[in-house]
Design a protein around this motif. Structure first.
Motif, mmCIF file in Angstrom:
data_model
loop_
_atom_site.group_PDB
_atom_site.id
_atom_site.type_symbol
_atom_site.label_atom_id
_atom_site.label_comp_id
_atom_site.label_asym_id
_atom_site.label_seq_id
_atom_site.Cartn_x
_atom_site.Cartn_y
_atom_site.Cartn_z
ATOM 1 N N UNK A 1 -57.823 26.027 8.455
ATOM 2 C CA UNK A 1 -57.801 24.572 8.507
ATOM 3 C C UNK A 1 -58.150 24.110 9.910
ATOM 4 N N UNK A 2 -59.035 23.111 10.006
ATOM 5 C CA UNK A 2 -59.423 22.546 11.294
ATOM 6 C C UNK A 2 -58.423 21.454 11.656
ATOM 7 N N UNK A 3 -57.794 21.590 12.815
ATOM 8 C CA UNK A 3 -56.840 20.581 13.271
ATOM 9 C C UNK A 3 -57.596 19.485 14.010
ATOM 10 N N UNK A 4 -57.526 18.265 13.485
ATOM 11 C CA UNK A 4 -58.177 17.142 14.152
ATOM 12 C C UNK A 4 -57.221 15.957 14.313
ATOM 13 N N UNK A 5 -55.941 16.229 14.205
ATOM 14 C CA UNK A 5 -54.937 15.216 14.488
ATOM 15 C C UNK A 5 -54.697 14.201 13.384
ATOM 16 N N UNK A 6 -54.986 14.556 12.136
ATOM 17 C CA UNK A 6 -54.758 13.610 11.036
ATOM 18 C C UNK A 6 -53.280 13.280 10.898
ATOM 19 N N UNK A 7 -53.011 12.001 10.711
ATOM 20 C CA UNK A 7 -51.675 11.518 10.368
ATOM 21 C C UNK A 7 -51.845 10.531 9.214
ATOM 22 N N UNK A 8 -50.940 10.546 8.228
ATOM 23 C CA UNK A 8 -51.051 9.605 7.104
ATOM 24 C C UNK A 8 -51.137 8.154 7.594
ATOM 25 N N UNK A 9 -51.947 7.368 6.908
ATOM 26 C CA UNK A 9 -52.178 5.971 7.303
ATOM 27 C C UNK A 9 -50.973 5.095 6.978
ATOM 28 N N UNK A 10 -50.687 4.181 7.878
ATOM 29 C CA UNK A 10 -49.641 3.183 7.642
ATOM 30 C C UNK A 10 -50.244 1.888 7.110
ATOM 31 N N UNK A 11 -51.516 1.667 7.412
ATOM 32 C CA UNK A 11 -52.224 0.459 6.987
ATOM 33 C C UNK A 11 -53.333 0.827 6.000
ATOM 34 N N UNK A 12 -53.623 -0.077 5.081
ATOM 35 C CA UNK A 12 -54.731 0.118 4.147
ATOM 36 C C UNK A 12 -56.040 -0.260 4.812
ATOM 37 N N UNK A 13 -57.105 0.448 4.447
ATOM 38 C CA UNK A 13 -58.440 0.158 4.969
ATOM 39 C C UNK A 13 -59.478 0.670 3.983
ATOM 40 N N UNK A 14 -60.669 0.071 4.010
ATOM 41 C CA UNK A 14 -61.776 0.532 3.164
ATOM 42 C C UNK A 14 -62.545 1.665 3.835
ATOM 43 N N UNK A 15 -62.499 1.719 5.159
ATOM 44 C CA UNK A 15 -63.236 2.722 5.912
ATOM 45 C C UNK A 15 -62.326 3.306 6.987
ATOM 46 N N UNK A 16 -62.341 4.618 7.113
ATOM 47 C CA UNK A 16 -61.498 5.299 8.090
ATOM 48 C C UNK A 16 -62.312 6.388 8.784
#
Length: 127
Positions: free
Chosen positions: A68-83
């Motif tokens: 797995x490549x670690x790139x610092x993902x954290x679950x989103x707190x806000x909704x968005x159409x593009x991330x």
């Protein structure tokens, strides 16, 4: 109106409502790197675009070796159409992106796609 006609109307209305709910589900509409693409330049970012606002709750980038490549993902707190997220320098190889999102309607959706990185100098070195 007969009982049979009322029942048919109720069934038709139920089917229409269910199909509207199914078609309202969010889908992945854009990716970068582009799904099933091959690039000689490692991508600097991972970008996902959806048909409606979502919260990205799981995201994993995996090399073909299974690492797995670690790139610092954290679950989103806000909704968005593009991330998007910045990526570390990726080695040549096959990669898979696995995503899970939560739509504003409370439905969880997931999917995956793959892309390939082939550094330019590696191609020339084989000649």
């Amino acid at each position: 109106m007969s009982f049979k006609a009322k029942l048919l109307n109720i069934l038709a209305l139920t089917c229409a409502l269910l199909s509207a709910q199914v078609s309202a589900h969010v889908h992945l509409s854009k990716t970068f790197p582009v799904a099933e693409s091959e690039s000689v330049t490692p991508p600097e970012k991972l970008k996902l675009g959806f048909s409606a606002e979502v919260k990205v709750i799981k995201l994993k980038l995996t090399e073909s070796s299974g690492n797995t490549v670690d790139f610092g993902f954290k679950p989103a707190l806000q909704s968005a159409k593009s991330v998007e997220w910045s990526l570390p320098m990726l080695s040549s190889g096959n990669y898979q992106v696995d995503w899970t999102v939560l739509g504003n309607d409370g439905h969880k959706m997931s999917g995956n796609y793959a892309f390939v990185v082939k550094h330019g100098h590696e191609h020339h070195a084989s000649h």
